[in-house]
Design a protein around this motif. Structure first.
Motif, mmCIF file in Angstrom:
data_model
loop_
_atom_site.group_PDB
_atom_site.id
_atom_site.type_symbol
_atom_site.label_atom_id
_atom_site.label_comp_id
_atom_site.label_asym_id
_atom_site.label_seq_id
_atom_site.Cartn_x
_atom_site.Cartn_y
_atom_site.Cartn_z
ATOM 1 N N GLY B 2 -45.624 -22.351 -24.917
ATOM 2 C CA GLY B 2 -45.517 -23.680 -24.330
ATOM 3 C C GLY B 2 -45.403 -23.666 -22.816
ATOM 4 N N GLN B 79 -54.287 -25.058 -21.876
ATOM 5 C CA GLN B 79 -52.879 -25.210 -21.508
ATOM 6 C C GLN B 79 -52.670 -25.095 -20.005
ATOM 7 O OE1 GLN B 79 -51.515 -22.130 -24.057
ATOM 8 N NE2 GLN B 79 -50.566 -23.522 -25.519
ATOM 9 N N ASN B 95 -50.844 -26.799 -36.627
ATOM 10 C CA ASN B 95 -50.268 -25.854 -35.673
ATOM 11 C C ASN B 95 -50.794 -26.094 -34.271
ATOM 12 O OD1 ASN B 95 -51.009 -23.043 -34.294
ATOM 13 N ND2 ASN B 95 -48.987 -22.928 -35.212
ATOM 14 N N ARG B 96 -52.096 -26.306 -34.180
ATOM 15 C CA ARG B 96 -52.690 -26.508 -32.858
ATOM 16 C C ARG B 96 -52.277 -27.856 -32.277
ATOM 17 N NH1 ARG B 96 -58.624 -24.040 -34.458
ATOM 18 N NH2 ARG B 96 -57.928 -21.873 -34.513
ATOM 19 N N ASP B 97 -52.102 -28.837 -33.158
ATOM 20 C CA ASP B 97 -51.765 -30.173 -32.696
ATOM 21 C C ASP B 97 -50.331 -30.221 -32.195
ATOM 22 O OD1 ASP B 97 -51.872 -32.884 -32.240
ATOM 23 O OD2 ASP B 97 -52.905 -33.320 -34.107
ATOM 24 N N THR B 98 -49.447 -29.433 -32.838
ATOM 25 C CA THR B 98 -48.023 -29.526 -32.493
ATOM 26 C C THR B 98 -47.560 -28.334 -31.669
ATOM 27 O OG1 THR B 98 -47.490 -28.494 -34.597
ATOM 28 C CG2 THR B 98 -47.490 -30.887 -34.531
ATOM 29 N N ALA B 99 -47.521 -27.156 -32.278
ATOM 30 C CA ALA B 99 -46.925 -26.002 -31.598
ATOM 31 C C ALA B 99 -47.681 -25.638 -30.324
ATOM 32 C CB ALA B 99 -46.873 -24.815 -32.547
ATOM 33 N N LEU B 100 -48.997 -25.734 -30.353
ATOM 34 C CA LEU B 100 -49.762 -25.341 -29.172
ATOM 35 C C LEU B 100 -49.816 -26.449 -28.125
ATOM 36 C CD1 LEU B 100 -52.784 -23.232 -30.438
ATOM 37 C CD2 LEU B 100 -50.528 -22.512 -29.728
ATOM 38 N N GLY B 101 -49.389 -27.652 -28.504
ATOM 39 C CA GLY B 101 -49.293 -28.719 -27.506
ATOM 40 C C GLY B 101 -50.613 -29.381 -27.160
#
Lengths: 384, 327
Positions: B2, B79, B95-101
């Protein structure tokens, strides 16, 4: 009284007869080199069979059956694949290489600006060739042209952005141009830097010695892919937003430092091979450190390690294709990128493209290797 | 991972307008989606999305710069702000939508993993593939999906894995394995390179869902809206029958919906609310055509790939492409 009557008296010397046919000429060569023993004979026959098995089909595929001209995948695809070749056909698709040749040389460099890398390339050859021929005079001037003037011209012309030249960003660079710029800079930086690092590592001054050792061991301990990947992916995350620093420049620095560490170890090998007496002799003459190194030690050491140096150059030249993992397209990268052009998609396109890229890499590496052999023989006179 | 997301600035649109171009992350080479044309310019389905976004903002589809990103590089590139939008056949996952931002919304291509086999094997379903040698590219979700599918169905298989796509293609063509598995769009491009395309069939099973779409950084709703609505405008244009050729004519259409969409309605705010001009939808269609035209030109009937519309047909024609109303 009778005298012995000779029936034949040789009046003149006999002409030297040619050597028996089995002791001279091609037959002799064949007998000593290919058929000297039964084991040799067997090996020769096996080798010939292998060649006969490989070479004619290769020639057939590469040249006779090849598709040389055409403007799309049709010429390299069979009827069943939607092309114009008969079913079951297979041959090299040189039409693909010729259609994409400019891209293989310059990448996606804008069409109307391609005279710039072409001019730099011509100057490079003009400056390099006399440098390589020992008989041509004015080596000093030549070196200045090649190592100082050419980089300045290239820095002005290739990216542009001043003197009325349009700016061409490095993501548009590609092909052989990127391969050559990376290798030339890598070679030109790594040799002097490598020599300094090697001297530093053998220095008596503890801080310098430690710094050089740490640098060499760290860089040698990390794969080039990791260095490039760190430079390309991790570095921007640590830089403030908006601060960018050209990816090509990052790769250039990474490759140069990497090659320097390897070069340092090669040169150190040469330094260690010089007998202690040479160092002591120089010291007893009252030479300073740099005189000792420059006049006595390095000329001998570098001559000894020419094969190692050239080996590092060749390795570096080939390693430049690793930049394709960070989204830059060197020769191999741009060839592989063009496999995805659906206008040229066919069963034989990838193979032809890879053979072409391999051949170009081989030409350069073989050239370097032959030239280093020539230099070794030239410099080797004292040892004979 | 992040670290970079908080460095990302909020007003991407202002940044883009200030620098004068959209920096678009694309694939490093995928047939039909992002590939070089004869002159070395990028072209393809994803590339047209980059052009459409540029056209919406600047009214000029050439104001875009491409950053080719490898599968590993693409997320850090977005990012860190190196690219403004990632149009790189990226699967939308939680995962990509949330954890990866990141933010995903429109799906511009519904893909899924399928199998291709030789006709000679006489296989009609993937469930008959027990014991088969399967050619697959290593290090991709494809390999994981394959393992999951065979495990879930209690089937045995021998994976034949390769690093490079060309190697997998060549191995399958040479008969080193019975089955080839990859995303369906990839199977179509493989067919172009097989010696005898007619000897192979694509099995009906789709073993994974791969909704592909453009991704942006979280935390910039205006930019997210623009990227989203460019897609919906392309689909909407196809629903209305507005094409690259007839877009100027359609401005005179009597249909109020079309008038609103094209921003010719009196005191229209159709673009200004997005931070664009009211002409933005016109500019997008003028630059790249509607969704159907982009599809046909790059991967559909008008291209060598000849991919069927399938799930990517309009909802009115049995597909999943459904434009949110523009009003």
């Amino acid at each position: 009284m009778s005298t012995h009557q000779a029936t034949f008296v040789r009046a003149s010397m006999i002409e030297a007869a040619p050597a028996p046919s089995r002791e001279s000429g091609i037959v002799h060569w064949l007998r000593t080199n290919l058929f000297a023993t039964p084991k040799d004979t067997a090996l020769t026959i096996i080798s010939l069979l292998v060649l006969a098995w490989i070479v004619p089909p290769a020639i057939q595929w590469l040249f006779i059956d090849a598709a040389w001209t055409g403007g799309g995948r049709g010429v390299c695809a069979t009827l069943a694949q939607g092309g114009s070749q008969p079913d079951g056909w297979s041959g090299a698709c040189w039409a693909f290489v010729s259609a994409k040749f400019d891209q293989f040389l310059f990448g996606r460099y804008p069409l109307e600006e391609r005279w710039r890398p072409a001019l730099v390339g011509v100057l490079f050859v003009l400056f390099l060739v006399p440098m390589l021929i020992p008989k041509v005079p004015y080596k000093g001037l030549n070196a200045v042209l090649l190592l100082a003037v050419l980089p300045i011209i290239a820095t002005i012309l290739l990216p542009g952005g001043w003197l009325g030249l349009t700016f061409v960003e490095t993501p548009l660079w590609g092909g052989l141009m990127v391969t050559l710029v990376l290798s030339f800079v890598g070679i030109a930086v790594s040799l002097p830097l490598g020599i300094l690092l090697a001297l530093g590592r053998r220095s008596n001054m503890p801080v310098i010695k430690m710094l050089c050792t740490v640098f060499i061991e760290i860089v040698r301990g990390v794969p080039l892919i990791t260095v490039l990947f760190m430079a390309s992916v991790m570095l921007p995350l640590f830089l403030p937003q908006g601060v960018t620093f050209d990816k090509f420049l990052r790769a250039l620095i990474g490759v140069s430092l990497f090659a320097s560490a390897y070069m340092a170890e090669v040169v150190r090998g040469g330094l260690q091979a010089i007998p202690k007496g040479q160092y002591e002799g120089a010291d007893s003459l009252g030479l300073s450190y740099w005189q000792k190194m420059g006049l006595i030690v390095l000329p001998q050491a570098l001559k000894l390690v020419i094969p190692g140096i050239v080996n590092t150059f060749i390795g570096l030249f080939k390693d430049t294709s690793l930049v394709s993992i960070i989204g830059m397209f060197d020769l191999l990268g741009i060839v592989r990128l063009n496999f995805t052009d659906t206008n040229w998609a066919s069963a034989v396109t990838p193979l032809t493209g890879l053979i072409f890229a391999g051949f170009v890499f081989w030409l350069f590496c073989f050239g370097m290797s032959r030239y280093s052999g020539f230099m070794e023989r030239l410099l080797d006179k004292s040892q004979r | 991972m992040g670290i970079g997301a908080n460095a990302a600035s909020a007003a991407t649109l202002d940044d883009v307008k200030a620098k004068g171009f959209v920096q678009c992350g694309v694939n490093t080479g995928l047939a039909g989606f992002a590939a070089p044309d004869a002159a070395g310019n990028w072209s393809g389905f994803d590339v047209d999305y980059c052009k459409a976004i540029a056209a919406a903002i600047f009214g000029d589809a050439t104001k875009v710069k491409y950053t080719p990103t490898s599968a590993k590089e693409r997320f850090p590139a977005l990012q860190s702000g190196e690219v403004d939008v990632l149009a790189r056949n990226t699967t939308w996952t939680i995962n990509r939508d949330t954890a990866l931002g990141f933010n995903f919304r429109p799906v511009n291509y519904y893909d899924g993993q399928g199998f291709m086999v030789r006709k000679g094997l006489d296989v009609k379903s993937a469930l008959e593939l027990s014991g088969a040698a399967v050619c697959v590219q290593t290090g991709t979700t494809t390999e994981l999906n394959l393992a999951d599918y065979f495990k879930a169905n209690n089937l045995q298989y021998n994976p034949v894995v390769f690093e490079k796509l060309e190697e997998v293609n060549a191995a399958y063509d040479a008969g080193r394995c019975d089955v080839y598995t990859t995303d369906q769009s990839g199977l179509y491009s493989l067919r172009l390179t097989l010696s005898n395309p007619d000897d192979h069939i694509i099995l009906p099973e789709i073993i994974s869902k791969e909704p592909l779409g453009p991704a942006v950084r979280q935390g910039d709703d205006q930019w997210f809206d623009i990227v989203t609505w460019v897609h919906y405008a392309l689909v909407q244009a196809e629903e209305f029958g507005i094409t690259q050729a007839n877009v100027e004519e359609m401005k005179k259409s009597a249909n109020p919906d079309v008038q609103r969409f094209l921003g010719v309605e009196a005191d229209s705010k159709i673009g200004t609310d997005l931070g664009l001009t009211n002409e933005w939808a016109v500019n997008v269609v003028k630059a790249v055509g509607n969704y159907g035209e982009i599809f046909d030109r790059n991967i559909g009937a008008g291209s060598p790939l000849k991919i069927e519309r399938g799930l990517n047909a309009l909802w009115t024609k049995g597909g999943l492409q459904y434009a949110i109303p523009v009003r």
